[in-house]
Design a protein around this motif. Structure first.
Motif, PDB file in Angstrom:
ATOM      1  N   UNK A   1      38.844  25.832 -17.538  1.00 53.94           N
ATOM      2  CA  UNK A   1      38.651  26.549 -18.780  1.00 53.94           C
ATOM      3  C   UNK A   1      39.562  27.778 -18.771  1.00 53.94           C
ATOM      4  N   UNK A   2      40.347  27.931 -19.836  1.00 52.20           N
ATOM      5  CA  UNK A   2      41.271  29.054 -19.913  1.00 52.20           C
ATOM      6  C   UNK A   2      40.556  30.315 -20.387  1.00 52.20           C
ATOM      7  N   UNK A   3      41.218  31.437 -20.198  1.00 53.12           N
ATOM      8  CA  UNK A   3      40.668  32.719 -20.655  1.00 53.12           C
ATOM      9  C   UNK A   3      40.454  32.692 -22.171  1.00 53.12           C
ATOM     10  N   UNK A   4      41.375  32.064 -22.878  1.00 51.19           N
ATOM     11  CA  UNK A   4      41.261  31.947 -24.333  1.00 51.19           C
ATOM     12  C   UNK A   4      40.011  31.151 -24.720  1.00 51.19           C
ATOM     13  N   UNK A   5      39.783  30.039 -24.044  1.00 45.48           N
ATOM     14  CA  UNK A   5      38.599  29.219 -24.319  1.00 45.48           C
ATOM     15  C   UNK A   5      37.313  29.983 -23.998  1.00 45.48           C
ATOM     16  N   UNK A   6      37.337  30.722 -22.902  1.00 48.43           N
ATOM     17  CA  UNK A   6      36.174  31.525 -22.514  1.00 48.43           C
ATOM     18  C   UNK A   6      35.901  32.590 -23.571  1.00 48.43           C
ATOM     19  N   UNK A   7      36.955  33.242 -24.042  1.00 50.69           N
ATOM     20  CA  UNK A   7      36.803  34.287 -25.062  1.00 50.69           C
ATOM     21  C   UNK A   7      36.252  33.693 -26.360  1.00 50.69           C
ATOM     22  N   UNK A   8      36.739  32.530 -26.737  1.00 52.39           N
ATOM     23  CA  UNK A   8      36.255  31.907 -27.962  1.00 52.39           C
ATOM     24  C   UNK A   8      34.783  31.518 -27.837  1.00 52.39           C
ATOM     25  N   UNK A  45      33.833  32.266 -15.913  1.00 51.90           N
ATOM     26  CA  UNK A  45      33.436  32.177 -17.319  1.00 51.90           C
ATOM     27  C   UNK A  45      32.034  32.743 -17.517  1.00 51.90           C
ATOM     28  N   UNK A  46      31.119  32.361 -16.632  1.00 50.88           N
ATOM     29  CA  UNK A  46      29.744  32.862 -16.720  1.00 50.88           C
ATOM     30  C   UNK A  46      29.710  34.383 -16.594  1.00 50.88           C
ATOM     31  N   UNK A  47      30.452  34.896 -15.621  1.00 50.94           N
ATOM     32  CA  UNK A  47      30.491  36.337 -15.384  1.00 50.94           C
ATOM     33  C   UNK A  47      31.077  37.069 -16.580  1.00 50.94           C
ATOM     34  N   UNK A  48      32.215  36.592 -17.072  1.00 54.90           N
ATOM     35  CA  UNK A  48      32.864  37.237 -18.213  1.00 54.90           C
ATOM     36  C   UNK A  48      31.927  37.264 -19.413  1.00 54.90           C
ATOM     37  N   UNK A  49      31.332  36.122 -19.723  1.00 51.10           N
ATOM     38  CA  UNK A  49      30.476  36.040 -20.905  1.00 51.10           C
ATOM     39  C   UNK A  49      29.259  36.947 -20.784  1.00 51.10           C
ATOM     40  N   UNK A 105      44.497  41.212 -26.051  1.00 52.91           N
ATOM     41  CA  UNK A 105      43.225  41.219 -26.795  1.00 52.91           C
ATOM     42  C   UNK A 105      43.482  41.038 -28.288  1.00 52.91           C
ATOM     43  N   UNK A 106      44.415  41.795 -28.826  1.00 52.77           N
ATOM     44  CA  UNK A 106      44.706  41.714 -30.261  1.00 52.77           C
ATOM     45  C   UNK A 106      45.241  40.332 -30.616  1.00 52.77           C
ATOM     46  N   UNK A 111      44.161  35.156 -33.274  1.00 48.54           N
ATOM     47  CA  UNK A 111      44.080  33.688 -33.218  1.00 48.54           C
ATOM     48  C   UNK A 111      42.673  33.194 -33.555  1.00 48.54           C
ATOM     49  N   UNK A 112      41.667  33.864 -33.018  1.00 49.44           N
ATOM     50  CA  UNK A 112      40.288  33.479 -33.348  1.00 49.44           C
ATOM     51  C   UNK A 112      40.019  33.752 -34.834  1.00 49.44           C
ATOM     52  N   UNK A 113      40.543  34.859 -35.347  1.00 47.36           N
ATOM     53  CA  UNK A 113      40.356  35.198 -36.765  1.00 47.36           C
ATOM     54  C   UNK A 113      40.972  34.138 -37.674  1.00 47.36           C
ATOM     55  N   UNK A 114      42.099  33.576 -37.265  1.00 38.80           N
ATOM     56  CA  UNK A 114      42.728  32.520 -38.067  1.00 38.80           C
ATOM     57  C   UNK A 114      41.796  31.319 -38.183  1.00 38.80           C
TER      58      UNK A 114
END
Length: 138
Positions: A1-8, A45-49, A105-106, A111-114
């Motif tokens: 799982x990528x950082x982007x996927x984790x953030x989403x 991922x668990x820790x970040x979330x 971050x921005x 990308x998530x906003x799109x």
């Protein structure tokens, strides 16, 4: 799982908590349920979330104040959609309270906003970066 996927996924969980109007005391249980439901097994991922959701809850007032201060004139935070507020909370938390490069971050917030929100996110985050002086720290 990528950082982007984790953030989403973190964004999706945070949005869910916002919509359900969960109390902070219920967050850890909801996080665990979400992790199981989404089949998230990576420890990072668990820790970040967990840290991000709890960090946003802990600093909610300051984060909302930063967002409010950086909206266009005559705009009230109550006019901003839940999706956009959720995304702004996530990105503001990462910009202000983590060591992540604000440009990353921005970019990821846009990308998530799109996918979920709209382009208005970029302008608000740019104003927050200017106000906090984070751009000057690089």
């Amino acid at each position: 799982m990528t950082r982007t996927e984790i953030r989403e996924l973190t964004f999706e969980l945070l949005y869910s908590l916002e919509i359900q109007k969960m109390e902070q005391e219920e967050y850890n249980e909801q996080i665990e349920l979400f992790l199981v439901e989404q089949n998230v097994n990576q420890e990072k991922a668990k820790t970040y979330m967990t840290e991000t959701i709890n960090g946003i809850a802990k600093n909610k007032e300051e984060i909302l104040e930063l967002i409010s201060q950086n909206l266009k004139e005559k705009w009230d935070i109550s006019r901003v959609s839940k999706i956009n507020i959720t995304l702004l909370k996530l990105a503001t938390y990462e910009i202000v309270y983590t060591e992540l490069p604000y440009k990353v971050v921005v970019n990821e917030a846009v990308e998530i906003a799109k996918k979920y929100g709209d382009a208005f996110i970029n302008g608000v985050l740019a104003n927050i970066i200017k106000q906090t002086g984070i751009a000057n720290e690089e």
